[in-house]
Design a protein around this motif. Structure first.
Motif, short mmCIF file in Angstrom:
data_model
loop_
_atom_site.label_atom_id
_atom_site.label_comp_id
_atom_site.label_asym_id
_atom_site.label_seq_id
_atom_site.Cartn_x
_atom_site.Cartn_y
_atom_site.Cartn_z
N ILE A 9 12.88 0.23 42.84
CA ILE A 9 13.36 1.46 42.20
C ILE A 9 13.74 1.16 40.75
CG2 ILE A 9 15.19 3.19 42.22
CD1 ILE A 9 15.23 2.79 45.32
N THR A 10 14.52 0.11 40.55
CA THR A 10 14.92 -0.25 39.20
C THR A 10 13.74 -0.73 38.39
OG1 THR A 10 17.06 -0.86 40.11
CG2 THR A 10 16.58 -1.59 37.88
N THR A 12 10.81 0.29 38.60
CA THR A 12 10.06 1.47 38.20
C THR A 12 10.64 2.06 36.92
OG1 THR A 12 9.52 1.88 40.50
CG2 THR A 12 9.20 3.70 38.97
N LEU A 13 11.96 2.02 36.79
CA LEU A 13 12.59 2.49 35.55
C LEU A 13 12.11 1.68 34.36
CD1 LEU A 13 16.26 3.15 36.63
CD2 LEU A 13 14.53 4.81 35.97
N ILE A 16 8.99 2.93 32.53
CA ILE A 16 9.02 4.03 31.58
C ILE A 16 9.16 3.57 30.14
CG2 ILE A 16 9.95 5.65 33.26
CD1 ILE A 16 12.64 5.46 31.87
N PHE A 60 2.98 10.39 37.87
CA PHE A 60 3.81 9.24 38.18
C PHE A 60 3.36 8.60 39.49
CE2 PHE A 60 7.40 7.12 40.13
CZ PHE A 60 7.67 6.18 39.15
N ILE A 101 10.38 6.80 45.86
CA ILE A 101 10.31 6.29 44.49
C ILE A 101 9.73 7.35 43.55
CG2 ILE A 101 9.21 4.59 42.97
CD1 ILE A 101 11.33 3.34 44.74
N THR A 104 12.12 10.41 43.13
CA THR A 104 13.36 10.07 42.46
C THR A 104 13.17 9.87 40.96
OG1 THR A 104 14.23 9.06 44.46
CG2 THR A 104 15.27 8.42 42.39
N TYR A 105 12.05 9.25 40.58
CA TYR A 105 11.92 8.82 39.19
C TYR A 105 10.94 9.60 38.33
CZ TYR A 105 15.11 5.26 40.45
OH TYR A 105 16.24 4.63 40.86
N ARG A 108 12.64 11.52 35.59
CA ARG A 108 13.43 10.70 34.67
C ARG A 108 12.63 10.28 33.45
NH1 ARG A 108 17.72 7.27 38.20
NH2 ARG A 108 18.38 9.04 39.46
N PHE A 109 11.34 10.45 33.49
CA PHE A 109 10.53 10.11 32.34
C PHE A 109 10.85 11.01 31.16
CE2 PHE A 109 8.01 7.82 35.43
CZ PHE A 109 7.72 6.67 34.73
#
Length: 165
Positions: A9-10, A12-13, A16, A60, A101, A104-105, A108-109
């Motif tokens: 998860i992290t 994946t951040l 970005i 994504f 995943i 959730t993300y 956030r992009f």
């Protein structure tokens, strides 16, 4: 400073923040070029303000599945419990993990704020894995070192782990 392993998860951040332009090439990509190319494609496809939430989610998911080895990562996250699950439970878990995943993300992009990635070198970590070293540079904060564990798969590569300083 010690390194710590982060969850997919992290990691994946971290994806970005990848911003690099890679010229088109007919040759297979090196692991370093793979990270650069995936970053360019990610930023170009889903950080635009005029992209709908539905398209952002679709893009994504495509890029996550293209760039990350979801099966390997999800097995790692589940740890020793993987062996206790039935094949049906394992398959369901992997599908739910990827969906989690992505949902959730993806949105956030929109929070992308000009970070750049400086990709350094690469070195073999094992017979099939290469570590690609990079640094994320924030416009108003300290740089963060990120090492990507990239595994050769067929005629391409997939990220199997991300180590963030």
């Amino acid at each position: 400073m010690s390194a710590r392993r982060l969850t997919p998860i992290t990691s994946t951040l971290a994806l970005i923040t990848l911003v690099f332009v890679l010229p088109a090439s007919a040759d297979p990509l090196s692991p370093k070029q793979f990270i650069e190319s995936l970053g360019e494609e990610t930023i170009g496809a889903i950080t635009k303000a005029d992209v709908s939430n539905e398209l952002r989610l679709t893009e994504f998911e495509r890029l996550f599945r293209k760039g990350f080895d979801v099966k390997t990562i999800s097995r790692f996250v589940l740890g020793r419990y993987w062996r206790q699950a039935t094949p049906q439970q394992q398959g369901e878990y992997q599908a739910l993990f990827a969906d989690f995943i992505v949902h959730t993300y993806a949105n956030r992009f929109r929070q992308y704020s000009g970070q750049t990635l400086s990709v350094g070198g690469e070195h073999l970590a094992s017979k099939r894995d290469t570590i690609v070293s990079s640094q994320i540079n924030a416009p108003d904060g300290p740089a963060v070192r990120i090492d990507w564990r990239v595994r050769a798969q067929g005629d391409g590569h997939k990220i199997v782990d991300v180590i963030v300083e």
